[in-house]
Scaffold this motif. Structure first.
Motif, PDB file in Angstrom:
ATOM      1  N   UNK A  76       0.830  -1.207   0.000  1.00  0.00           N
ATOM      2  CA  UNK A  76       0.000   0.000   0.000  1.00  0.00           C
ATOM      3  C   UNK A  76       0.864   1.256   0.000  1.00  0.00           C
ATOM      4  N   UNK A  77       1.896   1.297   0.831  1.00  0.00           N
ATOM      5  CA  UNK A  77       2.775   2.470   0.906  1.00  0.00           C
ATOM      6  C   UNK A  77       3.529   2.663  -0.395  1.00  0.00           C
ATOM      7  N   UNK A  78       4.009   1.581  -0.995  1.00  0.00           N
ATOM      8  CA  UNK A  78       4.724   1.694  -2.271  1.00  0.00           C
ATOM      9  C   UNK A  78       3.807   2.210  -3.379  1.00  0.00           C
ATOM     10  N   UNK A  79       2.576   1.710  -3.439  1.00  0.00           N
ATOM     11  CA  UNK A  79       1.626   2.183  -4.446  1.00  0.00           C
ATOM     12  C   UNK A  79       1.288   3.648  -4.197  1.00  0.00           C
ATOM     13  N   UNK A  80       1.107   4.022  -2.934  1.00  0.00           N
ATOM     14  CA  UNK A  80       0.824   5.417  -2.592  1.00  0.00           C
ATOM     15  C   UNK A  80       1.976   6.329  -3.015  1.00  0.00           C
ATOM     16  N   UNK A  81       3.209   5.924  -2.750  1.00  0.00           N
ATOM     17  CA  UNK A  81       4.364   6.743  -3.123  1.00  0.00           C
ATOM     18  C   UNK A  81       4.508   6.855  -4.641  1.00  0.00           C
ATOM     19  N   UNK A  82       4.264   5.768  -5.362  1.00  0.00           N
ATOM     20  CA  UNK A  82       4.304   5.826  -6.826  1.00  0.00           C
ATOM     21  C   UNK A  82       3.229   6.749  -7.380  1.00  0.00           C
TER      22      UNK A  82
END
Length: 65
Positions: free
Chosen positions: A35-41
């Motif tokens: 979730x955090x990686x998708x949010x940052x992308x």
């Protein structure tokens, strides 16, 4: 060719591991990490889009190009 792919995969795994250590994502669960990686992308993409669609025309107008 197989050696190049193996080398690239090793390179990306190493840098992803460093990324998780620096951002301390290794401590969270897998779904939270995704979730955090998708949010940052998505955030990076929105910043890029804003700079391309808004800031670039504004600077071109200011500079007179």
């Amino acid at each position: 060719m197989d050696n190049v792919i193996r080398s690239l995969r090793s390179f990306f795994k190493y840098w992803y591991f460093r990324y998780t250590l620096v951002t301390e994502l290794y401590m969270v669960e897998e779904w939270e990490r995704k979730f955090i990686n998708i949010f940052l992308l998505a955030l990076f993409f929105l910043f890029f889009l804003f700079n391309y669609k808004v800031m670039l025309p504004v600077t071109q107008y200011i500079l007179g190009n």
